[in-house]
Design a protein around this motif. Structure first.
Motif, PDB file in Angstrom:
ATOM      1  N   ALA A  96       0.831  -1.205   0.000  1.00 33.44           N
ATOM      2  CA  ALA A  96       0.000   0.000   0.000  1.00 33.44           C
ATOM      3  C   ALA A  96       0.867   1.257   0.000  1.00 33.44           C
ATOM      4  CB  ALA A  96      -0.935  -0.007   1.206  1.00 33.44           C
ATOM      5  N   MET A  97       1.944   1.243   0.767  1.00 37.52           N
ATOM      6  CA  MET A  97       2.853   2.391   0.793  1.00 37.52           C
ATOM      7  C   MET A  97       3.412   2.679  -0.595  1.00 37.52           C
ATOM      8  SD  MET A  97       5.136   1.907   4.227  1.00 37.52           S
ATOM      9  CE  MET A  97       4.417   1.837   5.868  1.00 37.52           C
ATOM     10  N   ILE A  98       3.780   1.629  -1.295  1.00 34.87           N
ATOM     11  CA  ILE A  98       4.335   1.801  -2.635  1.00 34.87           C
ATOM     12  C   ILE A  98       3.240   2.194  -3.626  1.00 34.87           C
ATOM     13  CG2 ILE A  98       5.499   0.599  -4.534  1.00 34.87           C
ATOM     14  CD1 ILE A  98       6.952  -1.062  -2.389  1.00 34.87           C
ATOM     15  N   HIS A  99       2.052   1.634  -3.454  1.00 34.82           N
ATOM     16  CA  HIS A  99       0.905   1.980  -4.299  1.00 34.82           C
ATOM     17  C   HIS A  99       0.635   3.484  -4.275  1.00 34.82           C
ATOM     18  CE1 HIS A  99      -3.315   2.105  -5.676  1.00 34.82           C
ATOM     19  NE2 HIS A  99      -3.532   2.857  -4.602  1.00 34.82           N
ATOM     20  N   LEU A 100       0.812   4.100  -3.122  1.00 35.32           N
ATOM     21  CA  LEU A 100       0.492   5.523  -2.978  1.00 35.32           C
ATOM     22  C   LEU A 100       1.426   6.424  -3.777  1.00 35.32           C
ATOM     23  CD1 LEU A 100      -0.474   5.781   0.805  1.00 35.32           C
ATOM     24  CD2 LEU A 100      -1.963   5.651  -1.184  1.00 35.32           C
ATOM     25  N   GLN A 101       2.546   5.903  -4.218  1.00 35.42           N
ATOM     26  CA  GLN A 101       3.445   6.709  -5.042  1.00 35.42           C
ATOM     27  C   GLN A 101       2.775   7.146  -6.341  1.00 35.42           C
ATOM     28  OE1 GLN A 101       7.226   4.814  -5.738  1.00 35.42           O
ATOM     29  NE2 GLN A 101       7.674   4.560  -3.567  1.00 35.42           N
ATOM     30  N   SER A 102       1.798   6.358  -6.796  1.00 34.77           N
ATOM     31  CA  SER A 102       1.110   6.690  -8.042  1.00 34.77           C
ATOM     32  C   SER A 102      -0.300   7.235  -7.817  1.00 34.77           C
ATOM     33  CB  SER A 102       1.044   5.455  -8.952  1.00 34.77           C
ATOM     34  OG  SER A 102       0.367   4.392  -8.302  1.00 34.77           O
ATOM     35  N   SER A 103      -0.670   7.431  -6.570  1.00 36.26           N
ATOM     36  CA  SER A 103      -2.003   7.949  -6.267  1.00 36.26           C
ATOM     37  C   SER A 103      -2.089   9.434  -6.578  1.00 36.26           C
ATOM     38  CB  SER A 103      -2.339   7.713  -4.795  1.00 36.26           C
ATOM     39  OG  SER A 103      -3.590   8.304  -4.479  1.00 36.26           O
ATOM     40  N   THR A 104      -3.255   9.857  -7.036  1.00 34.64           N
ATOM     41  CA  THR A 104      -3.471  11.277  -7.344  1.00 34.64           C
ATOM     42  C   THR A 104      -4.089  12.033  -6.185  1.00 34.64           C
ATOM     43  OG1 THR A 104      -5.636  10.764  -8.313  1.00 34.64           O
ATOM     44  CG2 THR A 104      -3.730  10.812  -9.803  1.00 34.64           C
ATOM     45  N   GLN A 105      -4.442  11.311  -5.133  1.00 31.69           N
ATOM     46  CA  GLN A 105      -5.057  11.951  -3.956  1.00 31.69           C
ATOM     47  C   GLN A 105      -4.068  11.970  -2.795  1.00 31.69           C
ATOM     48  OE1 GLN A 105      -9.240  10.727  -3.005  1.00 31.69           O
ATOM     49  NE2 GLN A 105      -8.823   9.059  -4.426  1.00 31.69           N
ATOM     50  N   ALA A 106      -3.799  13.148  -2.277  1.00 31.15           N
ATOM     51  CA  ALA A 106      -2.985  13.232  -1.060  1.00 31.15           C
ATOM     52  C   ALA A 106      -3.931  13.163   0.144  1.00 31.15           C
ATOM     53  CB  ALA A 106      -2.182  14.524  -1.058  1.00 31.15           C
ATOM     54  N   GLY A 107      -3.406  13.410   1.332  1.00 33.44           N
ATOM     55  CA  GLY A 107      -4.231  13.397   2.528  1.00 33.44           C
ATOM     56  C   GLY A 107      -4.188  12.071   3.257  1.00 33.44           C
ATOM     57  N   ALA A 108      -5.201  11.817   4.060  1.00 28.83           N
ATOM     58  CA  ALA A 108      -5.231  10.628   4.917  1.00 28.83           C
ATOM     59  C   ALA A 108      -5.606   9.374   4.141  1.00 28.83           C
ATOM     60  CB  ALA A 108      -6.221  10.845   6.051  1.00 28.83           C
ATOM     61  N   TYR A 109      -4.919   8.292   4.461  1.00 32.15           N
ATOM     62  CA  TYR A 109      -5.249   6.962   3.943  1.00 32.15           C
ATOM     63  C   TYR A 109      -5.253   5.987   5.116  1.00 32.15           C
ATOM     64  CZ  TYR A 109      -4.896   7.816  -1.103  1.00 32.15           C
ATOM     65  OH  TYR A 109      -5.110   8.242  -2.394  1.00 32.15           O
ATOM     66  N   ASN A 110      -6.326   5.209   5.217  1.00 31.33           N
ATOM     67  CA  ASN A 110      -6.361   4.139   6.213  1.00 31.33           C
ATOM     68  C   ASN A 110      -5.649   2.925   5.645  1.00 31.33           C
ATOM     69  OD1 ASN A 110      -7.901   5.744   7.919  1.00 31.33           O
ATOM     70  ND2 ASN A 110      -9.838   4.979   7.112  1.00 31.33           N
ATOM     71  N   LEU A 111      -4.553   2.544   6.260  1.00 32.24           N
ATOM     72  CA  LEU A 111      -3.810   1.361   5.839  1.00 32.24           C
ATOM     73  C   LEU A 111      -4.129   0.234   6.806  1.00 32.24           C
ATOM     74  CD1 LEU A 111      -2.457   3.422   4.022  1.00 32.24           C
ATOM     75  CD2 LEU A 111      -0.251   2.393   4.534  1.00 32.24           C
ATOM     76  N   CYS A 112      -5.226  -0.450   6.502  1.00 33.67           N
ATOM     77  CA  CYS A 112      -5.674  -1.568   7.322  1.00 33.67           C
ATOM     78  C   CYS A 112      -6.489  -2.495   6.430  1.00 33.67           C
ATOM     79  CB  CYS A 112      -6.515  -1.072   8.504  1.00 33.67           C
ATOM     80  SG  CYS A 112      -7.832   0.056   8.038  1.00 33.67           S
ATOM     81  N   ALA A 113      -6.655  -3.732   6.853  1.00 27.27           N
ATOM     82  CA  ALA A 113      -7.408  -4.705   6.068  1.00 27.27           C
ATOM     83  C   ALA A 113      -8.863  -4.240   5.936  1.00 27.27           C
ATOM     84  CB  ALA A 113      -7.348  -6.073   6.734  1.00 27.27           C
ATOM     85  N   PRO A 114      -9.537  -4.620   4.848  1.00 27.72           N
ATOM     86  CA  PRO A 114     -10.922  -4.175   4.633  1.00 27.72           C
ATOM     87  C   PRO A 114     -11.932  -4.813   5.572  1.00 27.72           C
ATOM     88  CG  PRO A 114     -10.266  -5.701   2.911  1.00 27.72           C
ATOM     89  CD  PRO A 114      -9.025  -5.398   3.707  1.00 27.72           C
ATOM     90  N   ASN A 115     -11.487  -5.819   6.336  1.00 25.78           N
ATOM     91  CA  ASN A 115     -12.382  -6.505   7.275  1.00 25.78           C
ATOM     92  C   ASN A 115     -11.807  -6.447   8.684  1.00 25.78           C
ATOM     93  OD1 ASN A 115     -14.436  -7.827   5.348  1.00 25.78           O
ATOM     94  ND2 ASN A 115     -12.469  -8.428   4.480  1.00 25.78           N
ATOM     95  N   PRO A 116     -12.141  -5.391   9.449  1.00 22.82           N
ATOM     96  CA  PRO A 116     -11.662  -5.342  10.832  1.00 22.82           C
ATOM     97  C   PRO A 116     -12.228  -6.508  11.628  1.00 22.82           C
ATOM     98  CG  PRO A 116     -13.310  -3.635  10.423  1.00 22.82           C
ATOM     99  CD  PRO A 116     -12.982  -4.247   9.099  1.00 22.82           C
TER     100      PRO A 116
END
Length: 295
Positions: free
Chosen positions: A208-228
């Motif tokens: 996910a950290m590496i994925h964000l290098q190509s993201s067009t949205q800055a700001g907050a990202y929740n880095l957690c599994a989709p099923n808490p």
């Protein structure tokens, strides 16, 4: 050194080492208080003193990850909580000063935590997303807010705040410590076990950290599994994965005697990575049962 597009601050930490390993074939600049010999020949290690003396080495950077921070494990005295905050905020503030000095504005990724949202209340029981604000503030939310407010405002549009859940890996972090009581047949559930727990596998958080290098949205990202999950569900799944049974339950009033447990396990939050999912990010480990390989 001029071709290091990626910089990792806090390079000796658990997440930083895993990120550096994933980027082994790319030129990376590793910054820490006590540099160690890099595992990759393409990486170079500098101390903070060296960086401060020569900030121009950041000129080539496009992506800077701030993964600094003292471990949460310890006696949560007022002094300890201040150390938790300072170990995270001071490197960010120093980075801000150095980038200003060389007039450079790369993407910055700051490790925060899902504790940012506080803990659920009777008014808010749904999982938190990036659009939610703080509800019941606690020590973890105080730390996360301090971290996310460390940079000057003019860098906000180019900064990603990584609100990370409990990172699970057999190679380090909390999971080996969590397993130990189960190996000794004393695995236990704290409180009623219904406390929500947002988690993520080490593979997924690094991807996910590496994925964000190509993201067009800055700001907050929740880095957690989709099923808490919940503390109880996780404890029983972990115990089962080790061919054990967690039969012990520790009452809330007893668990509260530990400042660490009181500030973490007893105050969880369910968090959804809405922005990652909207960008099509695929999780290798979407549920706790698939991660622990139990049915």
């Amino acid at each position: 050194m001029d071709n290091c597009r990626i910089v990792i601050l806090g390079a000796n930490g658990f997440l930083a080492r895993a990120l550096a390993k994933k980027l082994a074939n790319q030129p990376v600049l590793l910054i820490s208080r006590k540099p160690k010999t890099p595992a990759s020949s393409k990486h170079q290690a500098y101390s903070w003193d060296q960086l401060i003396a020569n900030p121009s080495i950041l000129k080539a950077s496009e992506h800077i990850y701030s993964l600094c921070g003292k471990s949460l494990l310890g006696l949560w005295t007022q002094k300890f909580k201040e150390e938790l905050i300072n170990s995270r905020t001071e490197p960010i503030k120093m980075l801000d000063e150095l980038l200003t000095k060389i007039n450079h504005n790369p993407r910055i990724y700051i490790a925060s935590g899902v504790g940012y949202y506080g803990h659920p209340s009777t008014e808010h029981t749904a999982p938190f997303t990036e659009l939610d604000t703080v509800h019941n503030k606690n020590a973890l939310s105080h730390i996360a807010h301090a971290v996310e407010n460390s940079l000057s405002k003019n860098r906000k549009n180019n900064t990603f705040y990584l609100r990370i859940g409990v990172v699970l890996s057999n190679d380090g972090g909390l999971l080996p410590l969590m397993k130990l009581p189960h190996y000794l047949f004393i695995g236990a559930v704290f409180g009623d076990g219904k406390q929500p727990m947002s988690w993520i596998s080490l593979d997924d958080v690094i991807n996910a950290m590496i994925h964000l290098q190509s993201s067009t949205q800055a700001g907050a990202y929740n880095l957690c599994a989709p099923n808490p999950t919940t503390h109880g569900e996780f404890t029983h799944a972990l115990s089962k994965s080790l061919n054990r049974t967690a039969r012990i339950r520790i009452p809330t009033w007893v668990a509260k005697q530990s400042s660490l447990v009181s500030n973490t396990i007893l105050l969880g939050q369910a968090v959804i990575p809405e922005k990652l999912l909207s960008e099509g990010f695929e999780f290798k480990h979407p549920t706790i049962k698939t991660y622990l390989q139990v049915s």
